[in-house]
Structure formats: structure tokens, C-alpha cells
Design a protein around this motif. Structure first.
Motif, PDB file in Angstrom:
ATOM      1  N   UNK A 222      19.579 -93.805 -14.728  1.00 25.01           N
ATOM      2  CA  UNK A 222      18.873 -93.010 -13.711  1.00 25.01           C
ATOM      3  C   UNK A 222      19.039 -93.657 -12.342  1.00 25.01           C
ATOM      4  N   UNK A 223      18.915 -94.963 -12.307  1.00 29.63           N
ATOM      5  CA  UNK A 223      19.076 -95.713 -11.072  1.00 29.63           C
ATOM      6  C   UNK A 223      20.522 -95.575 -10.559  1.00 29.63           C
ATOM      7  N   UNK A 224      21.436 -95.679 -11.491  1.00 25.89           N
ATOM      8  CA  UNK A 224      22.858 -95.576 -11.157  1.00 25.89           C
ATOM      9  C   UNK A 224      23.149 -94.208 -10.535  1.00 25.89           C
ATOM     10  N   UNK A 225      22.553 -93.180 -11.107  1.00 27.30           N
ATOM     11  CA  UNK A 225      22.761 -91.827 -10.596  1.00 27.30           C
ATOM     12  C   UNK A 225      22.262 -91.712  -9.157  1.00 27.30           C
ATOM     13  N   UNK A 226      21.097 -92.307  -8.889  1.00 25.22           N
ATOM     14  CA  UNK A 226      20.547 -92.300  -7.529  1.00 25.22           C
ATOM     15  C   UNK A 226      21.449 -93.028  -6.547  1.00 25.22           C
ATOM     16  N   UNK A 227      21.920 -94.175  -6.972  1.00 27.03           N
ATOM     17  CA  UNK A 227      22.677 -95.036  -6.050  1.00 27.03           C
ATOM     18  C   UNK A 227      24.121 -94.603  -5.878  1.00 27.03           C
ATOM     19  N   UNK A 228      24.742 -94.111  -6.950  1.00 32.46           N
ATOM     20  CA  UNK A 228      26.186 -93.875  -6.892  1.00 32.46           C
ATOM     21  C   UNK A 228      26.594 -92.424  -7.111  1.00 32.46           C
ATOM     22  N   UNK A 229      25.602 -91.547  -7.281  1.00 37.02           N
ATOM     23  CA  UNK A 229      25.931 -90.134  -7.408  1.00 37.02           C
ATOM     24  C   UNK A 229      26.566 -89.750  -8.739  1.00 37.02           C
ATOM     25  N   UNK A 230      26.352 -90.580  -9.771  1.00 38.76           N
ATOM     26  CA  UNK A 230      26.813 -90.182 -11.100  1.00 38.76           C
ATOM     27  C   UNK A 230      25.784 -89.213 -11.685  1.00 38.76           C
ATOM     28  N   UNK A 231      26.161 -88.542 -12.759  1.00 33.32           N
ATOM     29  CA  UNK A 231      25.247 -87.560 -13.352  1.00 33.32           C
ATOM     30  C   UNK A 231      24.953 -87.897 -14.803  1.00 33.32           C
ATOM     31  N   UNK A 232      23.680 -88.131 -15.081  1.00 38.63           N
ATOM     32  CA  UNK A 232      23.255 -88.457 -16.443  1.00 38.63           C
ATOM     33  C   UNK A 232      22.940 -87.161 -17.185  1.00 38.63           C
ATOM     34  N   UNK A 233      23.590 -86.966 -18.327  1.00 40.38           N
ATOM     35  CA  UNK A 233      23.343 -85.756 -19.108  1.00 40.38           C
ATOM     36  C   UNK A 233      23.060 -86.126 -20.565  1.00 40.38           C
TER      37      UNK A 233
ATOM     38  N   UNK B 215      24.917-104.955 -21.299  1.00 37.76           N
ATOM     39  CA  UNK B 215      25.077-103.522 -21.041  1.00 37.76           C
ATOM     40  C   UNK B 215      25.159-103.269 -19.536  1.00 37.76           C
ATOM     41  N   UNK B 216      24.259-103.917 -18.787  1.00 39.07           N
ATOM     42  CA  UNK B 216      24.236-103.713 -17.333  1.00 39.07           C
ATOM     43  C   UNK B 216      25.517-104.225 -16.686  1.00 39.07           C
ATOM     44  N   UNK B 217      26.034-105.363 -17.149  1.00 37.75           N
ATOM     45  CA  UNK B 217      27.220-105.873 -16.462  1.00 37.75           C
ATOM     46  C   UNK B 217      28.445-105.039 -16.809  1.00 37.75           C
ATOM     47  N   UNK B 218      28.484-104.468 -17.982  1.00 35.94           N
ATOM     48  CA  UNK B 218      29.600-103.555 -18.287  1.00 35.94           C
ATOM     49  C   UNK B 218      29.477-102.271 -17.459  1.00 35.94           C
ATOM     50  N   UNK B 219      28.260-101.719 -17.420  1.00 33.32           N
ATOM     51  CA  UNK B 219      28.063-100.494 -16.630  1.00 33.32           C
ATOM     52  C   UNK B 219      28.499-100.724 -15.180  1.00 33.32           C
ATOM     53  N   UNK B 220      28.097-101.878 -14.669  1.00 32.41           N
ATOM     54  CA  UNK B 220      28.367-102.208 -13.280  1.00 32.41           C
ATOM     55  C   UNK B 220      29.864-102.408 -13.016  1.00 32.41           C
TER      56      UNK B 220
END
Ligand SMILES: *Cc1c(COP(=O)(O)O)cnc(C)c1O
Length: 399
Positions: free
Chosen positions: A117-128, A87-92
């Protein structure tokens, strides 16, 4: 199960106890165990490289086996060391832009949620979070209402870890695709107990684990990604098997899903995982699904009839996970007391399902997940043990 006696004799561990934790870490059947042990022994005799070379056909055949199981092509399959790694390598690898939206359901798995949540912090994506419908499944109408061109990814959990529902993946995918979003399916709790085919569900990416319903070894996982989608991914964590180092300053990425695989792995475990998938295909996915559904329904109905016991499974469509609580008895205590009676269950806590159990006013639930090798008598033994617990004086509101 057509030949219950045969699958049980392949599974010595299911005779000594009532094993109801295939959603946690199941009992591998004898052919899987033998495959792993024999390979470890062979490594000790000739070394890991020669031992792997001797099993090259089986290792290569594994992609075809999983393609057959998952309804995709062999070059769309990759192996990893866990579902989470998949999952992490696909997300990445998804090329997000700042401000991209990611939609998840309330039953999102803890590892995925934390990563987002981490991804949102690092890359400015928005988790909804998309709410659940009245039945507890991901609300497809609410999803449609939230989709727009900024939604890059919809993460769907096929079957949550903490409850027996089956999310409407085909409908989720249809809606997401109309808006141009990708769909990643966490099929950790469905592969091995339900038919899970990419060609039928339409998902772009899928992740799963070996150790649960598939009955493979721990430390194994897999993923599948559509060719058309793979061409648009930008894998970041690659090594010299995902890419070849063709000149001092140049590399060439693999064109298939194995671009997401790392070179080193436990070969014995990989072979065991492949053997587990073959074993499932030999039994028949549809037959397994029917057997599991029958057992879970039997258990769920019997528990629901007990005074002092509440069953918590939601969803229009249910599956092999049965969750319940005993009034006045902590779920951990229920688990431990059942273990004393030879019944193996586990506990799902709010820590692994922050957006689900707390919203339902629950801290934790007991989770029982019967696979096809469990007999009706064993299910009844579990029910009897729960009934005794619910009857302990001072612990039941009825006493
Ligand atoms: C267990 C589980 C995972 C993680 O699987 P690992 O193999 O431990 O990485 C992911 N999603 C769901 C829904 C799970 O139940």
C-alpha cells in the motif's frame, strides 16, 4: 518422527507444556541454543571480530546449507534479520515503473500488504487482490484472467499465517511466468514444516524466517533469489558489504544475492539459524512434513468433533496450522485458559489478515501449530482442555 524420544530430549520445553505455537515462535532445539550461547560467550572472551573469524567456515557454509534446503545455489542465498526485512529489500530492488500492477491473494500477510500500500502511494504501482477459489486457495484461473504485461509482480503466500491451507505455488508461478511477471514467495510458514524448493516451485524470489517452523533464533531471516532475476534487480539499500567502495567516487555491487545483505548482524543468531537448518536436514524434510501433517490432521479432526467448536482451516491441501473458535468464548480467552492448562496456542486476528478473516466473518481465530516434537497424548490433552472450555455453563449454546 523416527526418533521422537531423541527430538524431545533435544527440546526440554516440550515436556513441561503442550507447545502448539511453532507458527508463532517455536522452541529451538538444544544444538541451536548451544550454538548461540557458546558464540556469545566466545565474543565475551575474545571480542566479536575474533569470535566471528573462528566461525568463518560455519558462516560461509550456511549459504550452502540453505541452498540445499531451498533447492537453489549458494550464491542465490542471503541472510537478514527477519522474513519481513528479506521481503522489503527484494520489493525495494524490483525496478517498478509507474502504473505497474502487483497481484496478491486474499491471504496476503499484513507486513507485505502494508508495504505494498505504501509502495503504491510512493511509486504509483497498483495493488490488486486475486480472489480465492471455492476451497479458499488463491484462484489460479482468476489469476490468469488478471495477468497482462503490466503485472510486474505476483506475491504468493505459501501458507498463510491465519489458516492451514497450502497455496498452489507451482500453478501460480506457471501462470505468472507466461505473462512475464515475477513471483515472490512468502515461505515464512512453510519452510521447516513442508518441502520448499525453488527448483520445483519455479519461484523467482523466496523469503523466510528463522523463529517459526525452522526452530531458529528470533531476529533471523533469509531470502533466495534466482541468478537470472538478480541480474535484473536494482538494489537500493546497499552498504559496504553489498558493494565494495573501490574509489572515492565509485563502488562495485556484489554479483550474488548477498548484495542484499547488510554488514552488521548478530553472528550468534546467524550461526543458530544455520544450525537450525542443519538440524532440519539431519531429520529429513520429508519426514518432518509427514510428522507435522499427521499431528495437525489428528488435532483438526478431534477439534472438529467437539460440540461448540468450529475449525476454520480452508484449502484442498492442508498443513501444520490448525485454526478454530469456541462458540461464545473469545479467542484470547481460549488462549489464556489453555495456557492455564499448560497448552500454548496463539491468536490470529483480522489486523494481520484484513483481506481474509473479515471476509469470512471472523475477527480472530485460535491458532494451534504442532511441530514434530509434540506427542499424540499432548494433542489429546489440548483437545480435552478445549472440550472443557466449550462445556463451561453459560458459554456454550448447548448449555
Ligand atoms: C510471520 C510471518 C511473516 C514475517 O516474519 P518475520 O520474521 O516476523 O518478519 C511473513 N509472512 C508470513 C506468512 C508470516 O506468518
Amino acid at each position: 518422527m523416527a526418533d521422537l524420544a531423541a527430538v524431545r530430549s533435544d527440546t526440554p520445553g516440550c515436556r513441561e507444556q503442550v507447545f502448539l505455537d511453532s507458527a508463532g515462535s517455536s522452541l529451538p532445539p538444544a544444538p541451536v541454543l548451544t550454538t548461540v550461547i557458546e558464540h556469545l560467550r566466545r565474543e565475551s572472551e575474545v571480542g566479536g571480530y575474533r569470535a566471528a573469524a573462528e566461525r568463518q567456515d560455519a558462516l560461509e557454509g550456511g549459504y550452502g546449507t540453505f541452498a540445499e534446503l531451498l533447492g537453489c545455489a549458494p550464491d542465490e542465498v542471503a541472510f537478514t534479520d527477519s522474513a519481513t526485512r528479506s521481503w522489503l529489500s527484494l520489493l525495494d530492488a524490483i525496478p517498478f515503473r509507474e502504473g505497474d500492477r502487483v497481484l496478491v491473494g486474499e491471504s496476503e500477510y499484513a507486513a507485505n500488504a502494508v508495504a505494498l500500500l505504501r509502495h503504491a502511494e510512493r511509486f504509483g504501482t497498483r495493488l490488486e487482490v486475486v480472489p480465492s477459489d471455492g476451497s479458499g486457495q488463491l484462484d489460479v484461473a482468476a489469476l490468469r484472467g488478471r495477468l497482462d504485461e503490466r503485472v510486474r509482480l505476483v506475491s504468493a503466500v505459501h501458507v498463510p499465517t491465519q489458516g492451514g491451507l497450502v497455496n498452489p505455488v507451482r500453478e501460480i508461478t506457471r501462470a505468472a511466468h507466461e505473462a512475464g511477471a515475477l513471483v515472490m514467495l512468502d515461505a515464512c510458514q512453510s519452510v521447516g514444516q513442508l518441502p520448499v524448493r525453488m527448483d520445483e516451485l519455479g519461484v523467482d524470489m523466496l523469503t523466510g524466517t528463522g523463529r517459526k517452523w525452522l526452530r531458529g533464533p528470533r531476529g533471523t531471516g533469509f531470502l533466495a533469489v534466482r541468478r537470472s532475476v538478480l541480474d535484473h534487480l536494482a538494489p537500493r539499500q546497499i552498504d559496504h558489504s553489498g558493494a565494495s567502495w573501490v574509489a572515492e567516487r565509485a563502488y562495485r555491487l556484489r554479483a550474488d544475492a548477498r548484495v542484499l545483505q547488510l554488514w552488521e548482524t548478530g553472528i550468534a543468531e546467524r550461526l543458530g539459524l544455520i544450525r537450525a537448518a542443519e538440524y532440519l536436514l539431519e531429520l529429513g524434510v520429508a519426514q518432518v512434513a509427514t510428522s507435522v501433517a499427521w499431528r495437525a490432521a489428528h488435532l483438526r479432526d478431534a477439534l472438529a468433533d467437539l460440540p461448540g467448536v468450529r475449525v476454520h482451516d480452508l484449502g484442498e491441501r492442508t498443513c501444520g496450522i490448525v485454526t478454530f473458535t469456541v462458540t461464545g468464548v473469545d479467542p484470547e480467552r481460549v488462549r489464556d485458559r489453555l495456557a492455564e492448562r499448560g497448552v500454548t496456542v496463539t491468536v490470529s486476528t483480522a489486523a494481520s489478515s484484513r483481506m481474509d478473516l473479515p471476509r469470512r466473518g471472523l475477527d480472530a481465530v485460535v491458532r494451534a501449530s504442532p511441530h514434530y516434537f509434540v506427542t499424540a497424548e499432548q494433542l489429546d490433552a489440548c483437545v480435552a482442555a478445549v472440550a472443557d472450555l466449550a462445556r463451561v455453563p453459560g458459554m456454550s449454546p448447548r448449555s
